[in-house]
Design a protein around this motif. Structure first.
Motif, PDB file in Angstrom:
ATOM      1  N   LEU A 137      -8.890  -0.599  -3.348  1.00 20.29           N
ATOM      2  CA  LEU A 137      -7.824  -0.437  -3.067  1.00 20.29           C
ATOM      3  C   LEU A 137      -6.885  -1.216  -3.575  1.00 20.29           C
ATOM      4  O   LEU A 137      -6.055  -1.589  -4.360  1.00 20.29           O
ATOM      5  CB  LEU A 137      -7.087   0.103  -1.389  1.00 20.29           C
ATOM      6  CG  LEU A 137      -5.355   0.322  -1.660  1.00 20.29           C
ATOM      7  CD1 LEU A 137      -5.024   1.466  -2.475  1.00 20.29           C
ATOM      8  CD2 LEU A 137      -5.401   0.725  -0.279  1.00 20.29           C
ATOM      9  N   VAL A 177       0.740  -1.428  -0.146  1.00 19.00           N
ATOM     10  CA  VAL A 177       0.102  -0.061  -0.134  1.00 19.00           C
ATOM     11  C   VAL A 177       0.383   1.150  -0.283  1.00 19.00           C
ATOM     12  O   VAL A 177       1.140   2.458  -0.538  1.00 19.00           O
ATOM     13  CB  VAL A 177      -1.157  -0.322   1.165  1.00 19.00           C
ATOM     14  CG1 VAL A 177      -1.585   1.457   1.364  1.00 19.00           C
ATOM     15  CG2 VAL A 177      -1.824  -1.106   1.156  1.00 19.00           C
ATOM     16  N   PHE A 195      -8.282   5.859   2.491  1.00 11.31           N
ATOM     17  CA  PHE A 195      -8.021   5.323   0.869  1.00 11.31           C
ATOM     18  C   PHE A 195      -9.216   4.347   1.590  1.00 11.31           C
ATOM     19  O   PHE A 195     -10.225   4.739   2.318  1.00 11.31           O
ATOM     20  CB  PHE A 195      -7.379   4.115   1.371  1.00 11.31           C
ATOM     21  CG  PHE A 195      -6.986   3.505   2.312  1.00 11.31           C
ATOM     22  CD1 PHE A 195      -7.708   1.961   2.279  1.00 11.31           C
ATOM     23  CD2 PHE A 195      -5.849   3.738   3.062  1.00 11.31           C
ATOM     24  CE1 PHE A 195      -7.692   1.853   3.520  1.00 11.31           C
ATOM     25  CE2 PHE A 195      -5.786   2.900   4.685  1.00 11.31           C
ATOM     26  CZ  PHE A 195      -6.185   1.922   4.319  1.00 11.31           C
ATOM     27  N   VAL A 236       0.335   4.352  -3.463  1.00 12.96           N
ATOM     28  CA  VAL A 236      -0.224   5.168  -2.987  1.00 12.96           C
ATOM     29  C   VAL A 236       0.430   6.375  -2.720  1.00 12.96           C
ATOM     30  O   VAL A 236       1.475   6.420  -1.785  1.00 12.96           O
ATOM     31  CB  VAL A 236      -1.428   4.624  -1.575  1.00 12.96           C
ATOM     32  CG1 VAL A 236      -1.870   6.032  -1.663  1.00 12.96           C
ATOM     33  CG2 VAL A 236      -2.071   3.676  -1.837  1.00 12.96           C
ATOM     34  N   ALA A 258      -6.900   4.877  -4.907  1.00 12.41           N
ATOM     35  CA  ALA A 258      -8.430   5.037  -4.611  1.00 12.41           C
ATOM     36  C   ALA A 258      -7.500   5.575  -2.967  1.00 12.41           C
ATOM     37  O   ALA A 258      -8.354   5.112  -1.573  1.00 12.41           O
ATOM     38  CB  ALA A 258      -8.656   3.751  -4.753  1.00 12.41           C
ATOM     39  N   GLY A 259      -7.041   6.038  -2.810  1.00 13.46           N
ATOM     40  CA  GLY A 259      -5.788   6.387  -1.481  1.00 13.46           C
ATOM     41  C   GLY A 259      -5.015   7.300  -1.740  1.00 13.46           C
ATOM     42  O   GLY A 259      -4.430   7.967  -2.499  1.00 13.46           O
ATOM     43  N   VAL A 302      -2.296  -3.974  -5.144  1.00 10.24           N
ATOM     44  CA  VAL A 302      -2.794  -3.049  -4.979  1.00 10.24           C
ATOM     45  C   VAL A 302      -3.621  -3.062  -6.350  1.00 10.24           C
ATOM     46  O   VAL A 302      -2.699  -2.931  -7.291  1.00 10.24           O
ATOM     47  CB  VAL A 302      -2.101  -2.010  -4.520  1.00 10.24           C
ATOM     48  CG1 VAL A 302      -2.357  -0.223  -4.605  1.00 10.24           C
ATOM     49  CG2 VAL A 302      -1.824  -2.183  -3.137  1.00 10.24           C
ATOM     50  N   GLU A 312      -5.588  -0.242  -7.388  1.00 18.20           N
ATOM     51  CA  GLU A 312      -6.337   1.095  -7.454  1.00 18.20           C
ATOM     52  C   GLU A 312      -5.493   2.258  -6.290  1.00 18.20           C
ATOM     53  O   GLU A 312      -6.391   2.229  -5.696  1.00 18.20           O
ATOM     54  CB  GLU A 312      -7.942   2.065  -7.022  1.00 18.20           C
ATOM     55  CG  GLU A 312      -8.666   0.507  -8.192  1.00 18.20           C
ATOM     56  CD  GLU A 312      -8.612   1.284  -9.655  1.00 18.20           C
ATOM     57  OE1 GLU A 312      -8.359   2.306  -9.565  1.00 18.20           O
ATOM     58  OE2 GLU A 312      -9.379   0.413 -10.426  1.00 18.20           O
ATOM     59  N   SER A 355     -10.990   1.473   1.166  1.00 20.49           N
ATOM     60  CA  SER A 355     -10.448  -0.148   0.884  1.00 20.49           C
ATOM     61  C   SER A 355     -11.450  -0.952   0.072  1.00 20.49           C
ATOM     62  O   SER A 355     -11.251  -2.504   0.207  1.00 20.49           O
ATOM     63  CB  SER A 355     -10.917  -0.610   3.310  1.00 20.49           C
ATOM     64  OG  SER A 355     -12.077  -0.711   2.979  1.00 20.49           O
TER      65      SER A 355
END
Length: 311
Positions: free
Chosen positions: A252, A142, A247, A146, A302-303, A297, A299, A249
């Protein structure tokens, strides 16, 4: 002949109970379910469940939610114009078999003060080891994926500063994700236990919460939801930085677990597989646990990562 009194109590009965438990996969699975404090952070931040076969997962990153051309008015009798859907960038993730074994001797079962709880101790340590590793893998995935950031200095201030506005910072983080207009709805905040301490003790946060109720952190020390975000905290050692992640969840990504279970394994709700084997010549049992998985991961947008939250 005189009748001798019954002998003193022994631990043979306990030993027999443990042996029966170890020989029964169903009983072993029930034993694992009693360890309710074994919670994976990985499955709370990467909620999607991917099932793999053959040891790998092919997936797409940052798949668009619209077509490649804008919509337009269609005249009567005309055909609708064609548009292609947006595909994400193809990626491949390989599943790794994370696990280890431990040996439980008959002597340990009989002679240690824990007695019948010796199996719980071994299982707990095996699960703890897997938990720490899988959590670290998921958090690292993550953190590296991100890459959009929001500076806390200009969005509410540092959380350990003299006059922080943590709620504003979280709202700005949510807005930065929502404003991408990709259908993201931030629902989770990931932070270290240290950053959680700053948040839970912040005057603006505590003053905004209900006072005459037992779910106030002054009583139980917990804030499970703040600003409509589920709070997920992890030890600082598992996080690469002191930053805070906000984010969606559900978008993500997820954990890709291999769904092919080899014979003899018991699968827990946490995705951990456990098996044991009697080593008769060594008067012991071998117990091993594993989780064949890889964090994915899909997307990254998305965070967002709140930087400089700790000055």
């Amino acid at each position: 002949m005189a009748v001798n009194p019954p002998g003193a109590p022994t631990l043979n009965g306990d030993l027999l109970t443990i042996h029966r438990l170890l020989q029964s996969p169903t009983q072993l699975e029930r034993r694992l379910r009693t360890l309710k404090d074994m919670k994976f952070v990985a499955d709370r931040i990467l909620k999607q469940k991917y099932r793999t076969r053959g040891g790998s997962l092919l997936y797409e990153v940052s798949e668009g939610i619209t077509t490649t051309r804008p919509i337009q008015a269609v005249s009567p009798g005309s055909t609708y114009p064609y548009a292609t859907t947006q595909d994400g960038q193809a990626a491949l993730a390989a599943v790794q078999d994370w696990g280890q074994a431990s040996r439980l001797t008959d002597a340990a079962i009989k002679r240690r003060v824990r007695g019948g709880d010796e199996l719980d101790r071994v299982l707990r340590k095996l699960l703890n080891t897997i938990l720490i590793k899988v959590d670290s893998l998921a958090i690292s995935a993550v953190a590296s994926a991100v890459n959009r950031t929001l500076d806390a200095t200009t969005n509410g201030g540092a959380w350990n500063g003299t006059n922080p506005n943590i709620l504003r910072g979280l709202e700005m983080a949510k807005a930065s994700v929502t404003d991408l207009d990709q259908g993201f709805n931030p629902d989770t905040v990931l932070l270290s236990t240290e950053m959680y301490a700053f948040m839970v003790s912040d005057d603006r946060v505590t003053n905004a919460r209900r006072r005459e109720t037992t779910d106030n952190p002054i009583y139980d020390g917990e804030i499970e939801i703040i600003d409509d975000l589920i709070v997920v905290k992890a030890p600082a050692a598992r996080l690469p930085t002191a930053d805070v992640w906000v984010f969606d969840s559900t978008q993500l990504g997820g954990m890709a677990d291999e769904d092919e279970v080899d014979p003899g394994y018991v699968v827990t709700e946490m995705g951990v597989q456990v098996q044991n084997e009697r080593i008769a010549r060594a008067n012991s049992w071998d117990i091993w646990a594993r989780r064949p998985t890889v964090p994915v991961v899909v997307e990254p947008q998305a965070g967002v990562r709140i930087i400089n939250a700790r000055s």
